[in-house]
Design an enzyme around this catalytic site. Sequence first.
Site, PDB file in Angstrom:
ATOM      1  N   CYS A 233       0.861  -1.183   0.000  1.00  0.00           N
ATOM      2  CA  CYS A 233       0.000   0.000   0.000  1.00  0.00           C
ATOM      3  C   CYS A 233       0.901   1.239   0.000  1.00  0.00           C
ATOM      4  O   CYS A 233       2.125   1.140   0.148  1.00  0.00           O
ATOM      5  CB  CYS A 233      -0.873  -0.005   1.255  1.00  0.00           C
ATOM      6  SG  CYS A 233       0.136   0.052   2.762  1.00  0.00           S
ATOM      7  N   HIS A 262       5.264  -4.865   8.909  1.00  0.00           N
ATOM      8  CA  HIS A 262       5.235  -6.237   9.420  1.00  0.00           C
ATOM      9  C   HIS A 262       5.454  -7.242   8.298  1.00  0.00           C
ATOM     10  O   HIS A 262       4.529  -7.915   7.842  1.00  0.00           O
ATOM     11  CB  HIS A 262       3.909  -6.507  10.139  1.00  0.00           C
ATOM     12  CG  HIS A 262       3.836  -5.856  11.485  1.00  0.00           C
ATOM     13  ND1 HIS A 262       2.657  -5.536  12.107  1.00  0.00           N
ATOM     14  CD2 HIS A 262       4.819  -5.482  12.339  1.00  0.00           C
ATOM     15  CE1 HIS A 262       2.918  -4.983  13.285  1.00  0.00           C
ATOM     16  NE2 HIS A 262       4.216  -4.927  13.438  1.00  0.00           N
ATOM     17  N   HIS A 295       3.588   1.931  11.783  1.00  0.00           N
ATOM     18  CA  HIS A 295       2.447   1.712  12.687  1.00  0.00           C
ATOM     19  C   HIS A 295       2.278   2.837  13.700  1.00  0.00           C
ATOM     20  O   HIS A 295       1.300   2.862  14.439  1.00  0.00           O
ATOM     21  CB  HIS A 295       2.615   0.378  13.427  1.00  0.00           C
ATOM     22  CG  HIS A 295       2.885  -0.750  12.493  1.00  0.00           C
ATOM     23  ND1 HIS A 295       4.138  -1.280  12.305  1.00  0.00           N
ATOM     24  CD2 HIS A 295       2.064  -1.402  11.640  1.00  0.00           C
ATOM     25  CE1 HIS A 295       4.073  -2.229  11.388  1.00  0.00           C
ATOM     26  NE2 HIS A 295       2.837  -2.326  10.970  1.00  0.00           N
ATOM     27  N   GLU A 347       0.216  -0.492  16.374  1.00  0.00           N
ATOM     28  CA  GLU A 347      -0.608   0.671  16.020  1.00  0.00           C
ATOM     29  C   GLU A 347      -1.552   1.009  17.175  1.00  0.00           C
ATOM     30  O   GLU A 347      -1.735   2.190  17.524  1.00  0.00           O
ATOM     31  CB  GLU A 347      -1.413   0.386  14.746  1.00  0.00           C
ATOM     32  CG  GLU A 347      -2.266   1.577  14.329  1.00  0.00           C
ATOM     33  CD  GLU A 347      -3.224   1.261  13.191  1.00  0.00           C
ATOM     34  OE1 GLU A 347      -2.855   0.494  12.281  1.00  0.00           O
ATOM     35  OE2 GLU A 347      -4.347   1.785  13.221  1.00  0.00           O
ATOM     36  N   SER A 487       1.752  -5.293   3.420  1.00  0.00           N
ATOM     37  CA  SER A 487       3.176  -5.177   3.747  1.00  0.00           C
ATOM     38  C   SER A 487       4.036  -6.209   3.017  1.00  0.00           C
ATOM     39  O   SER A 487       5.244  -6.271   3.224  1.00  0.00           O
ATOM     40  CB  SER A 487       3.370  -5.325   5.266  1.00  0.00           C
ATOM     41  OG  SER A 487       2.653  -6.442   5.740  1.00  0.00           O
TER      42      SER A 487
HETATM   43  S1  SF4 Z   1       0.379   1.539   6.169  1.00  0.00           S
HETATM   44 FE1  SF4 Z   1      -1.400   0.649   7.176  1.00  0.00          FE
HETATM   45  S2  SF4 Z   1      -2.819   2.356   7.410  1.00  0.00           S
HETATM   46 FE2  SF4 Z   1      -1.306   3.017   5.947  1.00  0.00          FE
HETATM   47  S3  SF4 Z   1      -2.219   2.552   3.968  1.00  0.00           S
HETATM   48 FE3  SF4 Z   1      -0.979   0.780   4.545  1.00  0.00          FE
HETATM   49  S4  SF4 Z   1      -2.325  -0.627   5.594  1.00  0.00           S
HETATM   50 FE4  SF4 Z   1      -3.337   1.361   5.492  1.00  0.00          FE
END
Ligand code: SF4
Length: 528
Positions: A233, A262, A295, A347, A487
């Site tokens: 992400c 993670h 986090h 988190e 992740s």
């Molecule tokens: S780091 Fe965590 S909160 Fe941020 S976009 Fe990725 S999954 Fe979502």
Amino acid sequence: MTETIPQPRTAAADQTETVSPEDGAPESAKPGLLILAPLRIEANAVRRGLTRSTSRVLHTGMGATRAKRSAEKGTPPSFFGGVAVMGTAASLSDDLHPGDLVVATEVSDGETTVPLLGADLLAAELRRAGLTARAGRLVTVQKLVKSAERGRLAADGYLAADMESAALVAAVKAAGNPVAVIRAVSDGGFGPGIVTGGLAALRSLRKAAPVAEKWAAACRPRTVLLAGPRSFCAGVERAIEIVDRALEMRGAPVYVRKQIVHNTRVVSDLEQRGAIFVDELNEVPDGATVVFSAHGVSPAVRSDASDRGLSVIDATCPLVSKVHAEARRFAKEGYTVALIGHAGHEEVEGTLGEAPDSTVLVQTAEDVDALDVANPSKIAYLMQTTLAIDEAADVAGALRDKFPQMRAPGSDDICYATTNRQAAVRAVAADADMVLVAGSKNSSNSVRLVERSVRAGTPAHLIDGATDIDLSWLTGVDVVGLTAGASAPPAVVSEIIEALTGLGPVTVTERVTTTESVQFGLPREVRR
Ligand code: SF4
């Protein structure tokens, strides 16, 4: 000094085809396994280990020409299962010992090299069976290996040498069957070692036989249904880039409090580049650079870092920072904050730390039942960003039932990446026999993807990489759903597809439920 590949010799190949003793294997054990064993003594050792009626052993004879001729005559012309070349080999590596197994990632006769995909997967299965096994390059030689040649082959990166595998693989590959090569190291030096080394190798071949059967039972043409979106992400990409740039701009070591994201693969890659991961700030030397993970951290950690004079670079995902800001705002306005999340997650610890006296953690609807707040008209809720959407909604619903005036966050706390990956895995789970989720065990959003698939009625497994795949998961599985947590690196997905390709032809189809274009800026400390 001349060293030999200490293989017992037979006069000629006898083309004997043998069915293993136990019959009546279940339908799920099919397709079958054909084992090509150059020497009679190797064929006998393997045969003793077999357990399924769909397994056959073909004694091919020693040496490339004879073995190839036997294999060409004895191999079914079209896809029926897996073909495993099994026999002994000479070690080319000092850290291989008699009885150790080498699963070939490729076989070469010095002129032609044939890659064998999925060798890591099979080697891992052999290790899970208690055997010592490594995946690596195998070379087929025409004559016994002399010590000078042994050094040269080792320098070329080969792990072991034999006299037939390249020819056997060439003979059977064309039929379209998946092929594996498992060789047991037999050389134990001169003297008694040459006998005990040979025995150890034969023992390992016998023990490896049922694992080869498991491998063959997993072999079949299949479809991989890829979930889209999957993998990194925007918050994870940003966090990794922050550590990358910190290493580049400030030099190693750069300390990172907790795992930056993670994922074991990401962490070990960064470690190799000079990042040092610590659990707490007291492990960071005075004045050093420390990166806070994606986090987030509590204000207490920030203040500790400041007191220590550490140079901080904050890789907290902006979407986590948004939840922190909401916690501060609600607490300042006199609200009790019900934080829906998992105890112990970094988190959650960071968010709880924003307003520890005003925040309570609720994990389940039962926690809501037990919740007792001083002023029920002044309660608000927040969520961990990586929760299962439906479960979090259940807890939020229970809160709303109990506290009708409850305030909600300004926008959803469960982030876009979590939401999208859960929708995507549900779409592939609907048409898959089994789902693989690439991600580490401590990755909340990856664990949620497994749960999401299981709730949709499709078994799912969380794996850090291809070597975590238990071959029994694939027996009878025609369609594999594949996704990766936010992740998990995209390269792991490619690695898994490649490993599956070693078990038969794979058709990859991507099912995209939405596309993502979110990007986050970098903190000023690492901007160029
Ligand atoms: S780091 Fe965590 S909160 Fe941020 S976009 Fe990725 S999954 Fe979502």
